[in-house]
Design an enzyme around this catalytic site. Structure first.
Site: not given
Length: 298
Positions: A58, A134
């Site tokens: 994003d 992540y």
């Protein structure tokens, strides 16, 4: 017509000034910048490349271990290998492609090609992946708030209870429907296998969460982070965190933390001989899950 040549690329970027990975009209995105660089490299013989990526990050999200693939016509590969530099050094197309693209991107760029090689047969950056990992960084009341790290760290006022969050997040591991923690996308499944959700403090006291899954749906990592912080604040219980996995729609109880704290660290793949089978398996599983979700929603 001969088949194109597929290249596998490792990519790193500072997401601060990008509007995410995916190309969007009128906006600066990682995919758009890279595809423009390829078009510039082959401007004498126009090419319209399309990058496929392991994780569509994003706006504001960073990456040190992003993986993508791009297909080039054999004529473009031959053009790379026929340059004076290639002839004099014996360097191959993959190495030349990496260096030429990085040269076009510039010496002070916020996106760089870290590696490039010929992709094995059947490789797909998205569907061949085994898992993604992540990291999310939060500087709370106990941490050193370093201005040089502010673009990749969320600053948070109160002290976080790392042990409580770590315990709560263990109950979310495994296969589950993470719809409550995702922003819905038409036709996309929210069934994922969360393999790791761990917490620690680094030497500066910064709270670091590491999350690993076969794949993540839209905003899933930042929503999970928001839920964990809510547990530390006492707004959600550990049981409620796990109970939300049984809800089939996005929960208003879960806040999405800012993107700047999130970095894609690594994407793992099976052995080169198994990447095609893995891609076929992933596609089939996703299609089956999406069909099952469609049937249950009727």
């Amino acid at each position: 017509m001969s088949s194109p040549v597929r290249f596998r690329l490792g990519i790193a970027y500072d997401g601060t000034h990008f509007n995410g990975w995916a190309k969007q009209p009128g906006l600066r995105t990682v995919q758009g910048v890279l595809e423009e660089a390829v078009a510039t490299l082959f401007r004498k013989s126009p090419v319209h490349p399309s990058f496929s990526v392991a994780g569509r990050t994003d706006s504001g999200v960073h990456a040190t271990g992003q993986v993508a693939h791009v297909d080039l016509e054999r004529a473009h590969v031959a053009a790379l290998e026929s340059t004076r530099l290639a002839q004099s050094t014996g360097r191959k197309a993959d190495e030349l492609l990496r260096d030429r693209l990085n040269g076009i991107l510039g010496s002070y760029t916020d996106v760089i090609i870290t590696s490039c090689d010929h992709a094995p047969e059947g490789f797909d950056a998205r569907f061949s992946a085994s898992w993604r990992r992540y990291e999310f960084r939060i500087a709370d009341a106990l941490a050193v708030k370093d201005p040089l790290q502010r673009h990749r760290t969320v600053w948070y006022g109160p002290e976080l209870d790392v042990e409580l969050m770590a315990l709560a997040c263990q109950g979310m591991l495994g296969l589950g429907d993470f719809a409550a923690y995702c922003k819905a996308r038409d036709g996309a499944t929210t069934i994922r296998t969360l393999q790791e959700f761990s917490w620690r403090r680094d030497a500066d006291g910064v709270v670091i969460a590491t999350l690993q899954a076969d794949a993540f749906c839209h905003s899933m990592v930042r929503s999970l982070m928001g839920a964990a912080v809510a547990v530390s604040e006492g707004r959600l219980t550990s049981d409620r965190l796990a109970a939300l996995l049984h809800e089939r729609r996005r929960s208003g109880e879960v806040a999405v933390l800012p993107a700047r704290g999130l970095t894609l660290l690594e994407v793992a793949y099976p052995a080169d001989s198994d990447v095609a089978a893995r891609a076929d398996q992933t596609r089939a599983r996703r299609e089956a899950a999406e069909l099952a979700e469609d049937a249950s929603n009727r």
